[in-house]
Design a protein around this motif. Structure first.
Motif, short mmCIF file in Angstrom:
data_model
loop_
_atom_site.label_atom_id
_atom_site.label_comp_id
_atom_site.label_asym_id
_atom_site.label_seq_id
_atom_site.Cartn_x
_atom_site.Cartn_y
_atom_site.Cartn_z
N VAL A 1 0.84 -1.19 0.00
CA VAL A 1 0.00 0.00 0.00
C VAL A 1 0.87 1.24 0.00
O VAL A 1 1.85 1.34 0.74
CB VAL A 1 -0.93 0.01 1.22
CG1 VAL A 1 -1.73 1.30 1.28
CG2 VAL A 1 -1.86 -1.20 1.19
N ASN B 1 -10.16 5.55 -4.41
CA ASN B 1 -9.30 5.47 -3.20
C ASN B 1 -8.53 6.76 -3.00
O ASN B 1 -7.33 6.76 -2.68
CB ASN B 1 -8.32 4.30 -3.32
CG ASN B 1 -9.02 2.95 -3.29
OD1 ASN B 1 -10.16 2.85 -2.88
ND2 ASN B 1 -8.33 1.93 -3.76
N ALA C 1 -4.48 6.39 -2.69
CA ALA C 1 -3.96 5.16 -2.09
C ALA C 1 -3.94 4.07 -3.16
O ALA C 1 -4.94 3.81 -3.81
CB ALA C 1 -4.83 4.74 -0.92
N SER C 2 -2.78 3.46 -3.33
CA SER C 2 -2.64 2.39 -4.30
C SER C 2 -2.24 1.10 -3.60
O SER C 2 -1.79 1.13 -2.44
CB SER C 2 -1.60 2.74 -5.36
OG SER C 2 -0.32 2.93 -4.76
N TYR D 1 -1.32 4.18 6.91
CA TYR D 1 -0.30 4.37 5.88
C TYR D 1 -0.16 5.86 5.62
O TYR D 1 -1.16 6.54 5.37
CB TYR D 1 -0.67 3.63 4.59
CG TYR D 1 -0.73 2.13 4.75
CD1 TYR D 1 -1.90 1.51 5.15
CD2 TYR D 1 0.40 1.35 4.49
CE1 TYR D 1 -1.95 0.13 5.31
CE2 TYR D 1 0.36 -0.03 4.66
CZ TYR D 1 -0.82 -0.63 5.06
OH TYR D 1 -0.86 -1.99 5.23
N ILE E 1 -6.31 1.62 6.74
CA ILE E 1 -6.85 0.43 6.10
C ILE E 1 -7.05 -0.63 7.17
O ILE E 1 -6.08 -1.12 7.75
CB ILE E 1 -5.93 -0.06 4.98
CG1 ILE E 1 -5.83 1.01 3.90
CG2 ILE E 1 -6.45 -1.37 4.39
CD1 ILE E 1 -4.95 0.68 2.75
N VAL F 1 -4.22 -1.25 -2.70
CA VAL F 1 -5.21 -1.67 -1.72
C VAL F 1 -5.93 -2.89 -2.26
O VAL F 1 -6.60 -2.83 -3.27
CB VAL F 1 -6.23 -0.55 -1.44
CG1 VAL F 1 -7.26 -1.01 -0.42
CG2 VAL F 1 -5.52 0.70 -0.98
N SER F 2 -5.76 -4.01 -1.59
CA SER F 2 -6.35 -5.25 -2.07
C SER F 2 -7.73 -5.43 -1.46
O SER F 2 -8.07 -4.83 -0.46
CB SER F 2 -5.46 -6.44 -1.70
OG SER F 2 -5.34 -6.53 -0.30
N SER G 1 -12.31 -1.62 2.75
CA SER G 1 -11.26 -1.84 3.73
C SER G 1 -10.59 -0.54 4.11
O SER G 1 -9.87 -0.48 5.09
CB SER G 1 -10.21 -2.81 3.18
OG SER G 1 -9.57 -2.26 2.05
N ILE G 2 -10.81 0.53 3.34
CA ILE G 2 -10.27 1.84 3.71
C ILE G 2 -11.24 2.50 4.67
O ILE G 2 -12.38 2.74 4.32
CB ILE G 2 -10.04 2.73 2.49
CG1 ILE G 2 -8.98 2.12 1.57
CG2 ILE G 2 -9.62 4.12 2.92
CD1 ILE G 2 -8.71 2.95 0.33
#
Length: 118
Positions: A2, A79, A24-25, A107, A102, A27-28, A33-34
């Protein structure tokens, strides 16, 4: 992995405006989840302070010093969190950081400089 990446800082005159973005990158899983997305700032010689925050549901918080001048918003599909800053003052000069929560893990971005000239 992340990452939170800020953009949009710069030099502006007293009374001017800037718009900061933080994406935000990595992010699975579900975008849900954020949780909270926050903006902090740190001026030279001062502690980092919370400027504005927004929850997943859209509830917001603002520091007294920026109420009525700054607006935080987010685009869950991208995101991304934004900070629209109007009526800027020299005392707003600082490095601005975004924090993305997250689940329960924060982060931080690398920061973007905002300088307001008088």
């Amino acid at each position: 992995q992340v990452r939170a990446v800020e953009s949009g800082g710069g030099l502006v005159q007293y009374g001017g405006s800037l718009r900061l973005s933080c994406a935000a990158s990595g992010v699975s899983g579900s975008i849900f989840s954020i949780n909270a997305m926050d903006w902090y700032r740190q001026a030279p010689g001062k502690q980092r302070e919370l400027v504005a925050a927004i929850t997943r549901g859209g509830s917001t918080y603002y520091a007294d010093s920026v109420k009525g001048r700054f607006t935080i918003s987010r685009d869950n599909a991208k995101n991304t969190v934004y900070l629209q800053m109007n009526s800027l003052k020299p005392e707003d000069t600082a490095v601005y950081y975004c924090k993305v929560l997250i689940v329960t893990t924060p982060y931080w971005g690398q920061g973007t400089q905002v300088t307001v000239s008088s």
